[in-house]
Enzyme design. Structure first.
Site: not given
Ligand SMILES: CSC[C@@H](O)[C@@H](O)C(=O)COP(=O)(O)O
Length: 387
Positions: A101, A256
């Site tokens: 990703r 992220d």
């Molecule tokens: C501490 S987790 C922060 C981010 O990773 C979270 O808010 C998020 O956006 C996760 O997205 P995801 O697509 O579910 O992996």
């Protein structure tokens, strides 16, 4: 207004963090494996997904069986260790994990860190077994560091809340899922809310459902219920009227990737919350470990935002039936066949809308490029280069 939304006590199961850990390394007689709590099946089913090679883990990452920035880093590091322990090509495994990703920088960080440990061991003359051990040690170290970082972020975050909102009674709005399901510890933003709850200061956790994949409804509500927190679920587009009603004291979200200028990429829907928060004079607080900061990404415009398949928006599935990663046609269509959807997984909030970034190193406020650089200088002298 808030109390009419309280769930009844029978709905709350104060059993702490998930009984099945989000991730664990195991060594059954058949060989080492990485065991994940399958997040696509929550909250209906707590089941394990066993990965015997890096490719299976890449698939689990893409389908969001394992997800959330810090946990992605930990998973990728274990994935490299798994490839090493099973005699696969370690560089190939690290490349495919790092690229599974594009937005969460922790993913590449974890993969490269375990790869670097393996390579260093090889250069130092270690055989395959010892080099694999070095990669596993790196993964375990990252896992433990993340748990420690989580506890520190929770402490710094609660102190900040108490400073900004003296007297307790916090009504916190959060988005996506940032708890024990995404961390070696109790998470990032959620860990702050949980600490506030344990201190008796949390009046309500407002949980955005987080369309289209419902990480808030399926995962954050699950974690809040398990921790006995007073929480209420809302559709993402109900946030505006909630702010207007004066029901939100602070927004707490994760990240992220944080660019060098302090721009924050997080789950799509975070940026609109930041705009709402600014309009309503509510603090917008980002909680993330320093491993989420990427000084090689200069600004928000340089952050690659993952685009996901249309069917995640154009189809829904019945409760407890996994939708994530399903092929088109697996769910019930809610749009005319052939409809294309705009489905970015993340959006980017500019630094001027962020009140503070809370890390394990402390709180950065206001958010400036100099401050972001300072955070990294303090914590990661020997930073692993990522590509
Ligand atoms: C501490 S987790 C922060 C981010 O990773 C979270 O808010 C998020 O956006 C996760 O997205 P995801 O697509 O579910 O992996």
């Amino acid at each position: 207004m808030a109390d009419q939304y309280a769930q009844s006590s029978e709905d709350i199961r104060p059993t702490g963090i998930p009984a099945i850990p989000a991730i664990r390394w195991d060594e059954p007689p058949e060989g080492p494996v990485l065991v994940l709590l399958d997040q696509t099946r929550l909250p209906g089913e707590e089941s394990e997904l066993v990965c015997t090679d890096a490719q299976a883990l890449v698939e689990a990452i893409r389908t969001l069986a394992v997800r959330g920035a810090p946990l992605l880093g930990i998973a990728a590091a274990y994935g490299v260790a798994l490839a090493a322990a099973r005699g696969f090509d370690v560089d190939e495994a690290a490349d495919s994990l790092a690229g599974a990703r594009p937005t969460a920088v922790n993913l590449a960080y974890g993969a490269r860190r375990a790869q670097a440990a393996y390579r260093t061991a090889v250069v130092d003359g270690a055989g395959p077994e010892r080099a694999a051990g070095a990669a596993l040690e790196a993964a375990r170290a990252l896992h433990a560091e993340d748990a420690r970082a989580s506890a520190k972020m929770a402490a710094h975050g609660l102190a900040l809340l108490e400073e900004l909102l003296p007297g307790g009674g916090h009504r916190i709005l959060t988005h996506c899922n940032t708890g024990a399901l995404v961390s070696g510890g109790e998470g990032t933003a959620f860990a702050v809310a949980l600490k506030s709850h344990r201190a008796g200061s949390l009046r309500r956790l407002w949980v955005d459902e987080t369309r289209p994949l419902l990480q808030g409804a399926r995962l954050t509500a699950y974690e809040a219920a398990r921790n006995g927190m007073a929480y209420t679920l809302l559709t993402d587009n109900a946030a505006g009227s909630l702010f207007a009603a004066g029901e939100v004291d602070a927004v707490l979200i994760g990240a992220d990737r944080i660019a060098a200028d302090g721009s924050v990429a997080n789950k799509v829907g975070s940026y609109p919350l930041a705009v709402l928060a600014r309009y309503h004079h509510v603090p917008f607080i980002v909680v993330a470990p320093v491993t989420t900061v990427d000084l090689d990404t200069p600004d928000g415009a340089s952050i690659e935002v993952e685009q996901r398949a249309s069917h995640e928006v154009t189809e829904v599935t019945a409760p407890h039936v996994p939708v994530l990663g399903m092929e088109a046609g697996g769910g019930i269509p809610v749009a005319p066949l052939g409809t294309q959807a705009y489905n970015p997984a993340f959006d980017v909030t500019p630094p001027e809308l962020v009140t503070a970034i809370v890390t394990e190193e402390g709180v950065l406020s206001p958010v400036t490029a100099e401050g972001v650089a300072g955070l990294c200088a303090e914590s990661r002298g020997g930073r692993v280069p990522i590509d």
